[in-house]
Design an enzyme around this catalytic site. Structure first.
Site, PDB file in Angstrom:
ATOM      1  N   GLY A   1     -21.941  16.729 -12.723  1.00  0.00           N
ATOM      2  CA  GLY A   1     -22.131  15.285 -12.686  1.00  0.00           C
ATOM      3  C   GLY A   1     -23.145  14.901 -11.627  1.00  0.00           C
ATOM      4  O   GLY A   1     -23.078  15.396 -10.500  1.00  0.00           O
ATOM      5  N   SER A   2     -24.086  14.021 -11.996  1.00  0.00           N
ATOM      6  CA  SER A   2     -25.151  13.669 -11.048  1.00  0.00           C
ATOM      7  C   SER A   2     -25.228  12.177 -10.788  1.00  0.00           C
ATOM      8  O   SER A   2     -26.310  11.624 -10.563  1.00  0.00           O
ATOM      9  CB  SER A   2     -26.506  14.149 -11.587  1.00  0.00           C
ATOM     10  OG  SER A   2     -26.921  13.353 -12.690  1.00  0.00           O
ATOM     11  N   GLY A   3     -24.063  11.503 -10.794  1.00  0.00           N
ATOM     12  CA  GLY A   3     -24.030  10.134 -10.311  1.00  0.00           C
ATOM     13  C   GLY A   3     -24.150  10.150  -8.801  1.00  0.00           C
ATOM     14  O   GLY A   3     -24.443  11.189  -8.190  1.00  0.00           O
TER      15      GLY A   3
ATOM     16  N   GLU B   1       0.839  -1.201   0.000  1.00  0.00           N
ATOM     17  CA  GLU B   1       0.000   0.000   0.000  1.00  0.00           C
ATOM     18  C   GLU B   1       0.874   1.250   0.000  1.00  0.00           C
ATOM     19  O   GLU B   1       1.789   1.365   0.813  1.00  0.00           O
ATOM     20  CB  GLU B   1      -0.926   0.008   1.214  1.00  0.00           C
ATOM     21  CG  GLU B   1      -1.736   1.271   1.397  1.00  0.00           C
ATOM     22  CD  GLU B   1      -2.583   1.619   0.174  1.00  0.00           C
ATOM     23  OE1 GLU B   1      -2.456   2.762  -0.311  1.00  0.00           O
ATOM     24  OE2 GLU B   1      -3.355   0.761  -0.295  1.00  0.00           O
TER      25      GLU B   1
ATOM     26  N   ALA C   1     -17.578  15.809 -10.517  1.00  0.00           N
ATOM     27  CA  ALA C   1     -17.926  14.413 -10.227  1.00  0.00           C
ATOM     28  C   ALA C   1     -18.365  13.748 -11.518  1.00  0.00           C
ATOM     29  O   ALA C   1     -19.514  13.347 -11.681  1.00  0.00           O
ATOM     30  CB  ALA C   1     -19.028  14.353  -9.175  1.00  0.00           C
TER      31      ALA C   1
ATOM     32  N   HIS D   1     -44.443  -5.781  11.428  1.00  0.00           N
ATOM     33  CA  HIS D   1     -45.209  -4.530  11.459  1.00  0.00           C
ATOM     34  C   HIS D   1     -45.018  -3.854  12.813  1.00  0.00           C
ATOM     35  O   HIS D   1     -45.033  -4.519  13.840  1.00  0.00           O
ATOM     36  CB  HIS D   1     -46.692  -4.819  11.236  1.00  0.00           C
ATOM     37  CG  HIS D   1     -47.564  -3.620  11.391  1.00  0.00           C
ATOM     38  ND1 HIS D   1     -47.692  -2.678  10.402  1.00  0.00           N
ATOM     39  CD2 HIS D   1     -48.333  -3.198  12.431  1.00  0.00           C
ATOM     40  CE1 HIS D   1     -48.525  -1.728  10.807  1.00  0.00           C
ATOM     41  NE2 HIS D   1     -48.921  -2.024  12.047  1.00  0.00           N
TER      42      HIS D   1
ATOM     43  N   LEU E   1      -3.830   2.022   4.758  1.00  0.00           N
ATOM     44  CA  LEU E   1      -4.633   0.804   4.692  1.00  0.00           C
ATOM     45  C   LEU E   1      -6.119   1.156   4.642  1.00  0.00           C
ATOM     46  O   LEU E   1      -6.591   2.032   5.367  1.00  0.00           O
ATOM     47  CB  LEU E   1      -4.349  -0.082   5.899  1.00  0.00           C
ATOM     48  CG  LEU E   1      -2.991  -0.804   5.926  1.00  0.00           C
ATOM     49  CD1 LEU E   1      -2.790  -1.497   7.257  1.00  0.00           C
ATOM     50  CD2 LEU E   1      -2.877  -1.806   4.782  1.00  0.00           C
TER      51      LEU E   1
ATOM     52  N   GLY F   1       4.252  -0.116  -5.394  1.00  0.00           N
ATOM     53  CA  GLY F   1       4.554  -1.413  -5.989  1.00  0.00           C
ATOM     54  C   GLY F   1       4.488  -1.376  -7.503  1.00  0.00           C
ATOM     55  O   GLY F   1       3.661  -0.679  -8.090  1.00  0.00           O
TER      56      GLY F   1
ATOM     57  N   GLY G   1     -21.880  12.868  -7.044  1.00  0.00           N
ATOM     58  CA  GLY G   1     -22.347  14.228  -7.248  1.00  0.00           C
ATOM     59  C   GLY G   1     -23.598  14.533  -6.457  1.00  0.00           C
ATOM     60  O   GLY G   1     -23.704  15.577  -5.803  1.00  0.00           O
TER      61      GLY G   1
END
Length: 466
Positions: free
Chosen positions: A179-181, A34, A268, A445, A38, A114, A184
Site C-alpha cells: 500500500g502506498s497511501g 474512552e 497499509a 524573501h 485520551l 460505550g 505506507g
C-alpha cells in the site's frame, strides 16, 4: 438512575475531544467516553508518534550526509529502543495535555467501552461495572482501525500494521510495504532512511494515487533514487511467515507470479470504521455500503440527536477533518449562530515522507473532468534561493486555476516543508481569493513560500525566477 448530560461523546480522538471542548465552551454539560487512552489513535498511535519517528530518521539522514554542509560526523548510529522511547514520550506528553484540557473545561471523562442502548442513552462497561448515561445529544467518534489482508493477518512479529511499525521489536533488514497511501509511504521513508531495504507494492498504477499525477510521478522517481523499490500495478496474493522472515507471492500487472523474501511486512491497505458493538443497530443509525456512518454536512445521522464525526464517517481519513467536524457538530448541537457546514474541498492532505507531499482541492485531472478551462502554474524548488541554501532543491509547487474566473481550484506540492506551506493555499481557498489577490500578495524573501507566489505567476505566464 442514569447520569445525565447535555452531550455525550463516544471516543476521544482528535474529533471527539475537540467536540467535547467546543461544546463545553458553549455552556453544555459534557461527558466523554474512552476505552483506551485520551487522544485516540492519532495522538497515541498515529499522527504524532509517527512524526516523532520521521523526525529521527530525517536527522539521521542529515548526519549521514553532513559533508554536504561542510560538516563531519563519524560513527553515526542509532539505538532503536531509544528512538521508539522518544516517540512514545512525545505521545505520552500530549496525552497528558488532553487530560489537562478535559479538567480545564470541566468535561467528565468516563473510561470504558460505550454502547448506545436507545435514543439518548448509552451504557459504559468498565470491567464488571456498568454505568448508564443519558444525554439530549450523542456524538459518535469511534474512529477506525487498520484493515487486514484476509491472507495475511497482522501478528506483530513479521506482519505489522502501522501500530506495530511504531514500536518495532527489531529493525527490519528487508521490508515489504503493501500500500502506498500516506501511511505506507511514510513508513517506507522512515525505515529506508534508517537503513532497511524497502519495497513498496501498490495495486494502482502509481503510488500516492489520490495525489496529482505529476506529484505521484515525482515521488516515484525521488524514492527510487533513494533506493526504495516501487512495484506499481502489482499485488500480493500470498504471504507465508516463519521464525526468520516472510515469503511473499507477488503478482505483476501481466499476471506473472514471483516469490520474494523479506524480514518483515507492513500492511497499509486502508482502514475499517469502528462501528461494531456500539449499538448502531439498536438505535437505527444507518451505515453506508462500506459501513461508514452516513451524516449530513453538520454531522447529523438519520436518527435525531445522534451525530457522527471523523474516520467512522468516511474519507478523507484525517485528524484535522475530524477536529473540524467535531467543532461543527458541537456548535450545531448548542445552537451556535455562526455554525458552518463542512467543505471537504478545503481540507489539506499531507504526507510526511522525505520529500514531503501536500495538497488541497482538485488535481489537474479532476479539474478537467469537472469541465473547467484551466490555467496551470508550476515552479521548481531549484529556482528558489532558500531551497538551494537549505540543500533541498528537489520538488515543485503546482497551482490549478479556473481560466475564466481566476478561482484557485487546487494546489499540489512536493519537497521540503511543504506540509507547512500548504496552509497558505488552504486559507486562499477558504477566503475565495482569485489569482489577482495571490499575485498582489507580498511574500517574504528568502523563504520557501516564494515558490507559492511564483507558481501562481507561472500559471499566467508571469513567473519571474524561472
Amino acid at each position: 438512575m442514569a447520569d445525565t448530560y447535555d452531550l455525550i461523546v463516544l471516543g476521544s480522538g482528535p474529533g471527539g475531544y475537540v467536540a467535547a471542548i467546543r461544546a463545553a465552551q458553549l455552556g453544555l454539560k459534557v461527558a466523554i467516553v474512552e476505552r483506551e487512552r485520551l487522544g485516540g489513535i492519532c495522538l497515541n498511535w498515529g499522527c504524532i508518534p509517527t512524526k516523532a519517528l520521521l523526525r529521527t530518521s530525517e536527522i539521521y539522514h542529515y548526519m549521514q550526509n553532513a559533508s554536504a554542509y561542510g560538516l563531519s560526523a563519524s560513527n553515526v548510529a542509532f539505538d532503536l529502543e531509544k528512538v521508539v522511547e522518544r516517540s512514545r514520550k512525545v505521545a505520552g506528553q500530549l496525552n497528558s495535555g488532553v487530560t489537562g484540557l478535559m479538567k480545564k473545561n470541566k468535561i467528565t471523562v468516563i473510561e470504558g467501552v460505550g454502547k448506545l442502548t436507545a435514543k439518548g442513552k448509552l451504557t459504559v462497561t468498565t470491567g464488571d461495572k456498568k454505568t448508564d448515561l443519558e444525554a439530549g445529544n450523542i456524538i459518535i467518534a469511534t474512529g477506525a482501525r487498520a484493515r487486514d489482508l484476509p491472507f495475511a493477518k497482522a501478528d506483530g512479529k513479521r506482519i505489522w500494521t502501522y501500530r506495530h511499525a511504531m514500536v518495532p521489536p527489531e529493525m527490519p533488514t528487508k521490508l515489504l510495504v503493501i500500500g502506498s497511501g500516506a501511511i505506507g509511504v511514510e513508513f517506507a521513508s522512515f525505515y529506508n532512511d534508517m537503513g532497511a531495504e524497502v519495497t513498496i507494492v501498490e495495486m494502482m498504477d502509481r503510488i500516492l494515487p489520490v495525489e496529482d499525477a505529476e506529484v505521484s510521478d515525482f515521488m516515484a522517481k525521488a524514492l527510487t533514487k533513494q533506493k526504495i523499490k516501487i512495484l506499481a500495478s502489482t499485488g500480493v496474493s500470498k504471504i507465508e511467515t516463519s521464525d526468520t522472515g516472510v515469503k511473499a507471492t507477488i503478482k505483476a500487472k501481466d499476471g506473472t507470479l514471483s516469490e520474494q523474501e523479506f524480514s518483515h511486512v507492513i500492511v497499509a491497505v486502508g482502514i475499517v470504521p469502528n462501528v461494531e458493538n456500539i449499538g448502531l443497530e439498536d438505535v437505527g443509525v444507518e451505515p453506508d455500503k462500506r459501513y461508514h456512518i452516513k451524516t449530513d454536512e453538520y454531522g447529523r445521522t438519520n436518527v435525531d440527536g445522534i451525530y457522527a464525526i471523523g474516520d467512522v464517517t468516511g474519507p478523507p481519513w484525517l485528524a484535522h477533518k475530524a477536529s473540524h467536524e467535531g467543532v461543527i457538530a458541537a456548535e450545531k448541537i448548542a445552537g451556535y449562530a455562526g455554525v458552518h457546514p463542512m467543505n471537504k474541498g478545503n481540507i489539506p492532505g499531507c504526507t510526511y515522507s522525505r520529500p514531503q507531499v501536500a495538497s488541497v482541492g482538485m488535481t489537474e485531472a479532476q479539474a478537467k473532468e469537472a469541465g473547467h478551462e484551466l490555467k496551470v502554474g508550476k515552479f521548481p524548488f531549484i529556482g528558489n534561493g532558500k531551497a538551494i541554501a537549505l540543500g533541498e532543491a528537489e520538488g515543485f509547487v503546482k497551482t490549478v486555476f479556473d481560466a475564466k474566473t481566476g478561482e484557485l481550484l487546487g494546489a499540489h506540492m512536493v519537497g521540503a516543508e511543504v506540509t507547512e506551506l500548504i496552509q497558505g493555499y488552504v486559507v486562499a481557498r477558504q477566503l475565495e481569493t482569485t489569482e489577482t489577490d495571490l499575485m498582489q500578495t507580498v511574500f517574504a524573501h528568502p523563504t520557501l513560500s516564494e515558490m507559492m507566489h511564483e507558481s501562481v505567476l507561472g500559471a499566467y505566464g508571469r513567473a519571474i525566477h524561472f
